[in-house]
Scaffold this motif. Sequence first.
Motif, PDB file in Angstrom:
ATOM      1  N   ASN A 137       0.827  -1.189   0.000  1.00  0.00           N
ATOM      2  CA  ASN A 137       0.000   0.000   0.000  1.00  0.00           C
ATOM      3  C   ASN A 137       0.870   1.251   0.000  1.00  0.00           C
ATOM      4  N   ARG A 138       0.235   2.396  -0.143  1.00  0.00           N
ATOM      5  CA  ARG A 138       0.944   3.652  -0.327  1.00  0.00           C
ATOM      6  C   ARG A 138       1.778   4.033   0.901  1.00  0.00           C
ATOM      7  N   LYS A 139       1.247   3.820   2.082  1.00  0.00           N
ATOM      8  CA  LYS A 139       1.961   4.189   3.306  1.00  0.00           C
ATOM      9  C   LYS A 139       3.194   3.305   3.515  1.00  0.00           C
ATOM     10  N   THR A 140       3.055   2.011   3.275  1.00  0.00           N
ATOM     11  CA  THR A 140       4.191   1.102   3.398  1.00  0.00           C
ATOM     12  C   THR A 140       5.257   1.494   2.387  1.00  0.00           C
ATOM     13  N   GLY A 141       4.828   1.806   1.180  1.00  0.00           N
ATOM     14  CA  GLY A 141       5.764   2.228   0.142  1.00  0.00           C
ATOM     15  C   GLY A 141       6.501   3.494   0.534  1.00  0.00           C
ATOM     16  N   SER A 142       5.797   4.439   1.149  1.00  0.00           N
ATOM     17  CA  SER A 142       6.435   5.686   1.573  1.00  0.00           C
ATOM     18  C   SER A 142       7.506   5.430   2.614  1.00  0.00           C
ATOM     19  N   CYS A 143       7.196   4.597   3.602  1.00  0.00           N
ATOM     20  CA  CYS A 143       8.194   4.268   4.635  1.00  0.00           C
ATOM     21  C   CYS A 143       9.405   3.586   4.001  1.00  0.00           C
ATOM     22  N   LEU A 144       9.147   2.676   3.090  1.00  0.00           N
ATOM     23  CA  LEU A 144      10.212   1.959   2.411  1.00  0.00           C
ATOM     24  C   LEU A 144      11.080   2.917   1.606  1.00  0.00           C
ATOM     25  N   LEU A 145      10.447   3.827   0.876  1.00  0.00           N
ATOM     26  CA  LEU A 145      11.189   4.771   0.052  1.00  0.00           C
ATOM     27  C   LEU A 145      12.041   5.694   0.899  1.00  0.00           C
ATOM     28  N   ILE A 146      11.523   6.117   2.022  1.00  0.00           N
ATOM     29  CA  ILE A 146      12.296   6.990   2.890  1.00  0.00           C
ATOM     30  C   ILE A 146      13.505   6.245   3.425  1.00  0.00           C
ATOM     31  N   SER A 147      13.321   4.981   3.819  1.00  0.00           N
ATOM     32  CA  SER A 147      14.450   4.178   4.306  1.00  0.00           C
ATOM     33  C   SER A 147      15.520   4.036   3.239  1.00  0.00           C
ATOM     34  N   VAL A 148      15.092   3.754   2.022  1.00  0.00           N
ATOM     35  CA  VAL A 148      16.038   3.604   0.907  1.00  0.00           C
ATOM     36  C   VAL A 148      16.779   4.909   0.668  1.00  0.00           C
ATOM     37  N   ALA A 149      16.034   5.984   0.615  1.00  0.00           N
ATOM     38  CA  ALA A 149      16.648   7.272   0.322  1.00  0.00           C
ATOM     39  C   ALA A 149      17.642   7.681   1.400  1.00  0.00           C
ATOM     40  N   ARG A 188      16.257  -2.070  -1.948  1.00  0.00           N
ATOM     41  CA  ARG A 188      15.850  -0.679  -1.752  1.00  0.00           C
ATOM     42  C   ARG A 188      16.291   0.201  -2.923  1.00  0.00           C
ATOM     43  N   PHE A 189      17.445  -0.104  -3.477  1.00  0.00           N
ATOM     44  CA  PHE A 189      17.923   0.687  -4.606  1.00  0.00           C
ATOM     45  C   PHE A 189      17.033   0.476  -5.831  1.00  0.00           C
ATOM     46  N   GLU A 190      16.520  -0.721  -6.008  1.00  0.00           N
ATOM     47  CA  GLU A 190      15.582  -0.966  -7.109  1.00  0.00           C
ATOM     48  C   GLU A 190      14.354  -0.082  -6.970  1.00  0.00           C
ATOM     49  N   VAL A 191      13.879   0.069  -5.758  1.00  0.00           N
ATOM     50  CA  VAL A 191      12.737   0.952  -5.514  1.00  0.00           C
ATOM     51  C   VAL A 191      13.130   2.391  -5.843  1.00  0.00           C
ATOM     52  N   TRP A 192      14.311   2.806  -5.402  1.00  0.00           N
ATOM     53  CA  TRP A 192      14.808   4.168  -5.659  1.00  0.00           C
ATOM     54  C   TRP A 192      14.863   4.461  -7.156  1.00  0.00           C
ATOM     55  N   LYS A 193      15.353   3.502  -7.939  1.00  0.00           N
ATOM     56  CA  LYS A 193      15.486   3.704  -9.384  1.00  0.00           C
ATOM     57  C   LYS A 193      14.134   3.889 -10.064  1.00  0.00           C
ATOM     58  N   LYS A 194      13.095   3.339  -9.483  1.00  0.00           N
ATOM     59  CA  LYS A 194      11.756   3.448 -10.078  1.00  0.00           C
ATOM     60  C   LYS A 194      11.050   4.742  -9.705  1.00  0.00           C
ATOM     61  N   MET A 195      11.620   5.487  -8.796  1.00  0.00           N
ATOM     62  CA  MET A 195      11.005   6.734  -8.357  1.00  0.00           C
ATOM     63  C   MET A 195      11.224   7.843  -9.382  1.00  0.00           C
ATOM     64  N   THR A 196      10.357   8.822  -9.331  1.00  0.00           N
ATOM     65  CA  THR A 196      10.467   9.979 -10.225  1.00  0.00           C
ATOM     66  C   THR A 196      11.499  10.960  -9.671  1.00  0.00           C
ATOM     67  N   PRO A 197      12.007  11.853 -10.513  1.00  0.00           N
ATOM     68  CA  PRO A 197      12.919  12.896 -10.012  1.00  0.00           C
ATOM     69  C   PRO A 197      12.279  13.744  -8.910  1.00  0.00           C
ATOM     70  N   GLU A 198      10.986  13.971  -9.007  1.00  0.00           N
ATOM     71  CA  GLU A 198      10.284  14.750  -7.984  1.00  0.00           C
ATOM     72  C   GLU A 198      10.299  14.016  -6.641  1.00  0.00           C
ATOM     73  N   GLN A 199      10.113  12.699  -6.697  1.00  0.00           N
ATOM     74  CA  GLN A 199      10.167  11.915  -5.463  1.00  0.00           C
ATOM     75  C   GLN A 199      11.574  11.934  -4.878  1.00  0.00           C
ATOM     76  N   HIS A 200      12.579  11.826  -5.739  1.00  0.00           N
ATOM     77  CA  HIS A 200      13.966  11.894  -5.269  1.00  0.00           C
ATOM     78  C   HIS A 200      14.213  13.234  -4.580  1.00  0.00           C
ATOM     79  N   GLN A 201      13.757  14.309  -5.212  1.00  0.00           N
ATOM     80  CA  GLN A 201      13.983  15.643  -4.663  1.00  0.00           C
ATOM     81  C   GLN A 201      13.280  15.803  -3.322  1.00  0.00           C
ATOM     82  N   ARG A 202      12.066  15.309  -3.220  1.00  0.00           N
ATOM     83  CA  ARG A 202      11.308  15.411  -1.972  1.00  0.00           C
ATOM     84  C   ARG A 202      12.032  14.649  -0.847  1.00  0.00           C
ATOM     85  N   ILE A 203      12.547  13.484  -1.169  1.00  0.00           N
ATOM     86  CA  ILE A 203      13.255  12.697  -0.159  1.00  0.00           C
ATOM     87  C   ILE A 203      14.556  13.379   0.237  1.00  0.00           C
ATOM     88  N   ARG A 204      15.265  13.944  -0.727  1.00  0.00           N
ATOM     89  CA  ARG A 204      16.499  14.664  -0.398  1.00  0.00           C
ATOM     90  C   ARG A 204      16.204  15.848   0.527  1.00  0.00           C
TER      91      ARG A 204
END
Length: 171
Positions: free
Chosen positions: A2-14, A84-100
């Motif tokens: 789900n979206r919330k689990t994905g968000s936590c995962l993406l933040i951990s990866v980033a 986690r890096f595979e998830v990172w690679k699938k993210m948009t530049p906007e998502q990368h910027q938000r996490i940074r």
Amino acid sequence: MNRKTGSCLLISVALLFLLVMSHASPAQDEGAPWEQLSNNEKKVLHSYADRWKQLSPQQQINLRKGARRWARMTREERQYIRDRFEVWKKMTPEQHQRIRMKYKQFRNLPAEEQERLRRTQDWFQNLSPERKEELRRRWEHLPHSERSGWWERHRQTYPQRQSRQHMHRTP
């Protein structure tokens, strides 16, 4: 997922990715020619061999530090990072910027607040999937006015961490 689990995962990866890539070794002021890298560093960084000379000294230092850290990881830790890096690679530049941006905000917090947030993350990660989902549902239905003070009111609820091993968690 789900979206919330994905968000936590993406933040951990980033956070992990940025941690590895953003800290330079203070003992090194310059990059090094490819030929001076250790065999382990060359093995880990082989995809950079053709363009190593074009990288800035700071990028070279950061990559070498990451390669040394990689060499010290267990097989499970490496797989966790790969996933986690595979998830990172699938993210948009906007998502990368938000996490940074979020990571930069985190790094600007006082050490005690960073520790409290890490402790809270550890606590949450150790919950059962059912309990996590229950808390997510409750949080989603909580009015913004109640959310803002929730963390402060529940600060004492979270157990003190014995040690920080966020990079050594297995999925």
